[in-house]
Structure formats: structure tokens, C-alpha cells
Design an enzyme around this catalytic site. Structure first.
Site, mmCIF file in Angstrom:
data_model
loop_
_atom_site.group_PDB
_atom_site.id
_atom_site.type_symbol
_atom_site.label_atom_id
_atom_site.label_comp_id
_atom_site.label_asym_id
_atom_site.label_seq_id
_atom_site.Cartn_x
_atom_site.Cartn_y
_atom_site.Cartn_z
ATOM 1 N N ALA A 85 17.969 -16.443 18.501
ATOM 2 C CA ALA A 85 17.170 -17.666 18.599
ATOM 3 C C ALA A 85 15.695 -17.336 18.448
ATOM 4 O O ALA A 85 15.058 -16.827 19.373
ATOM 5 C CB ALA A 85 17.431 -18.371 19.933
ATOM 6 N N THR B 12 13.669 -19.515 15.739
ATOM 7 C CA THR B 12 13.031 -20.729 15.229
ATOM 8 C C THR B 12 12.883 -21.796 16.307
ATOM 9 O O THR B 12 13.791 -22.015 17.109
ATOM 10 C CB THR B 12 13.848 -21.301 14.062
ATOM 11 O OG1 THR B 12 13.953 -20.303 13.045
ATOM 12 C CG2 THR B 12 13.188 -22.543 13.488
ATOM 13 N N GLU C 110 19.120 -8.125 8.081
ATOM 14 C CA GLU C 110 19.441 -9.548 7.975
ATOM 15 C C GLU C 110 19.284 -10.026 6.538
ATOM 16 O O GLU C 110 20.183 -10.694 5.988
ATOM 17 C CB GLU C 110 18.525 -10.359 8.890
ATOM 18 C CG GLU C 110 18.704 -11.863 8.746
ATOM 19 C CD GLU C 110 17.757 -12.667 9.625
ATOM 20 O OE1 GLU C 110 17.714 -13.911 9.476
ATOM 21 O OE2 GLU C 110 17.052 -12.057 10.469
#
Length: 392
Positions: free
Chosen positions: A134, A136, A253
């Protein structure tokens, strides 16, 4: 020394073992996902039970060491899971798995204490715990220095977390959340700290499962933190070094997204070739028209060129040489490729491509977010440009 520099080098995998593993992944997805994907798309999430099946098959966080519940496979094996999910048209599932296996789990493996790793990683490898990250917030997307979620000392040796996050993949299913916070709101990037938040803690609340134009079965949520009390042992990495940790982990990522993008492009092209060789217009197969043949040739060539770049980056990552600009390049180039290919493939389907009963429509809408999450194409260009000429 950076966090990455301390990690052991990953030996190159045996090609025969990789292909055997790829075959197993394809069979698993054909048996367990293909019959259920339409229901999952309507339900707006992949059921938790499926993660247990993935874990039993050894397909979750596959490059975790055996001591933490993984199968101890090389990094390439984890990328095959993402590539095949994308190729078979399950891009929402690939997003779920990227976050769980290739973002959240590596954060814990690379930054966690032994206690954190022993507590969470075996559960993540088995499917008993689902991971999310988490970062954003409603007012902070690509600019992570602008986050407002705070983690301030509670006077008892721990922290109180307050704030909200949005667009969080696995948000509805998550059991553990890698959370980016500000422990010193006045210190800019140096005031950022990561925490591991147990989703059962009082004060944590999930918002609604957000409705999207694509990737419907990838649950995407708002998360709320109202005086969530965590102990100091919940800090992931070093206090105040959260931004540096995020930068260290971003290449994996973005590489995962690139792998998926090429696989997804390849799958869309395969579906299209099947269609144009059987569909007729003006008394001839669509594949017999020069425009169709040239379009197919162009897309195939682009896919193979980008596949070579992706494979280069996979080896760079295994050797701890994949830097942030190169990861941005591969993410930018492959997701833009994916957009061109899925659009071009849908065009060759004609009106049928716009119908949801034809899988190419899902390839098209699912691909759109790939140029946004993980860093927008515009941000990728800025990252690359800064490596060339610095800041203006």
C-alpha cells in the site's frame, strides 16, 4: 552497501527445467483458472481457496528459500508464472500474483527481521496469507514523497498509524500489508518508513472493492487506518529509510510487469492468428489479405525484440545489476508494446473483437492499466531521462 548488494547471486536456471516448469504452470492454469475465470471476473476477486491450490502446487513465491516455505527455485521460475498467466489471458490474476509473490514477499525476505520472515513467508508460500503493498493515496500516486499516512510514536514504544490508501491490489483478500508511511512528516523522503500491518488489527478497515474497466477479478480496494497500533517490531527495514527501500525493490516490480506484458502480447497474437485463419471475408480467410499478414508480421517481430530485452533484464536482476533506469526502460517499452498489440489484434477481429464473449476484448481492456500502475509511462520516461541528462 545497498540492500541488493548483500544478496547472493542467482545461478542461471537449466532451460529444460524451465520448460518443464512452464508446462506444469500451463496445465495448472488450464485446469484451475480457465473454467472459473468468468465467474471470478463477475465476482470481482479471485477466491482465497485458489491461493491454497497455488501453494499446494508450489506456484506461490516460488523463489523463496526452502527455509521460508518456498521451493527454492530461481527468479526465472517466478517470472514464468506471471508470463503464462498473462499469455493465457489472465492478466488480473497475474496482477494479484505479482503483488503477492513478486512484491510483498520479496520486501519481507529482503528487509524483514528473522521473526517477520518466519511468521509471514511460510504462510505466503502456502496461500494461508495473502500479501499486498500500500503506497498510493488519494492525493499521492507516482509522487510517493507526497504520501500523508502517518505512523507516529504512541508513547509506549510502538506507533499509531492513521491515513488511507487507494487502488490497492489484493486489498480485499490481504492478510499482511507492506505499508508506506511518514514517521517524520517534516523530513521529506527521509521521513518515510515501511511497516508490516496485520489486517486483523483493530482500526484497520477495508473500503469497497473498486470497479474498474478491466482486470475485474483483481480485487482493488481502498484501505483505512484509524489509530492502528503496531509495535516497533512491525517496522520493515530501517526507520526513515522507507523511500530508499522502495527504490531498491521497484526494479523487480517493474520487471514483473514487463514479463507479463510480453506474455500477454504473445497470447493476444496467438488468439488472433487462430481467428484470422478461420474467419472469412469476401470468400477468403482474413489471413490471406496482405494487410492482415503484414500486421501479424509486425506484431510478431516486436514481441520477439521485446522478449530479448526482457530476458536480458531477467539475467541482470539475477546478477543484481538491474538498475532503476533500465527497469523503467523495460517497463515502458513492453507495456507500450502491449497496448499496440492488443489494439491491433482486436482490430483484426473486427466487430467481434468488441464483444465480451471473445477473449480478445479482455486482453484489450486488461492491458490498459499496465501503462499506469507500477509507475506511469510518463514517469518512466522521466526516470530514464534523469539518468541521461539529470534534472532540469
Amino acid at each position: 552497501m545497498s540492500n541488493a548488494a548483500a544478496r547472493p547471486l542467482i545461478p542461471a536456471a537449466d532451460p529444460a527445467e524451465l520448460e518443464l516448469f512452464r508446462d506444469n504452470v500451463r496445465r495448472f492454469f488450464a485446469d484451475e483458472v480457465e473454467p472459473n475465470i468468468e465467474k471470478w471476473e463477475k465476482d470481482g476477486r479471485v477466491p482465497r481457496e485458489f491461493y491454497y491450490k497455488m501453494g499446494e502446487a508450489g506456484l506461490l513465491a516460488v523463489d523463496l528459500p526452502e527455509e521460508y516455505g518456498g521451493i527454492g527455485a530461481g527468479f526465472e521460475f517466478s517470472m514464468i508464472v506471471l508470463e503464462e498467466a498473462g499469455r493465457m489471458g489472465f492478466l488480473a490474476l497475474s496482477s494479484n500474483l505479482t503483488v503477492h509473490s513478486d512484491i510483498a514477499a520479496p520486501y519481507i525476505l529482503h528487509l524483514g527481521t528473522e521473526e517477520q520472515k518466519q511468521h509471514w513467508l511460510p504462510k505466503m508460500a502456502s496461500g494461508a496469507a495473502i500479501g499486498a503493498i500500500a503506497m498510493t493515496e488519494p492525493g499521492a500516486g507516482s509522487d510517493l514523497q507526497g504520501i500523508k499516512t502517518s505512523a507516529l510514536p504512541d508513547g509506549e514504544g510502538g506507533y499509531l498509524i492513521n491515513g488511507s490508501k487507494t487502488f490497492i491490489t489484493n486489498g480485499q483478500n490481504a492478510d499482511v500489508i507492506v505499508l508506506a508511511t511518514k514517521t517524520d512528516p517534516r523530513a521529506g523522503a527521509k521521513g518515510t518508513t515501511l511497516f508490516l500491518v496485520d489486517a486483523t488489527l483493530p482500526g484497520f478497515k477495508r473500503g469497497r472493492n473498486l470497479e474498474k474497466i478491466g482486470q475485474h477479478s483483481a480485487d482493488t480496494s481502498e484501505l483505512f487506518f484509524d489509530n492502528v497500533r503496531v509495535p516497533a517490531s512491525a517496522v520493515l527495514g530501517r526507520v526513515g529509510n522507507g523511500f530508499g527501500h522502495l527504490v531498491d525493490e521497484l526494479p523487480r516490480e517493474r520487471l514483473g510487469l514487463a514479463v507479463t506484458a510480453v506474455g500477454h502480447s504473445r497470447g493476444a497474437l496467438e488468439k488472433t492468428i487462430d481467428y484470422v485463419t478461420t474467419r472469412k471475408a469476401f470468400g477468403a480467410a482474413i489471413a490471406s489479405f496482405q494487410n492482415t499478414r503484414f500486421k501479424l508480421a509486425e506484431m510478431k517481430t516486436e514481441i520477439e525484440v521485446h522478449q530479448a530485452f526482457v530476458e536480458k533484464c531477467i539475467r541482470l536482476y539475477a546478477e543484481h545489476k538491474l538498475d532503476v533506469p533500465t527497469a523503467a526502460m523495460v517497463k515502458l517499452s513492453t507495456t507500450e508494446l502491449e497496448a499496440r498489440v492488443t489494439d491491433g489484434c482486436l482490430q483484426l477481429f473486427g466487430g467481434y473483437g468488441y464483444m465480451v464473449e471473445y477473449p480478445i476484448s479482455r486482453y484489450y481492456v486488461d492491458a490498459r492499466i499496465q501503462r499506469i500502475y507500477g509507475g506511469t509511462s510518463e514517469i518512466m520516461k522521466e526516470v530514464i531521462a534523469r539518468s541521461l541528462v539529470g534534472r532540469s
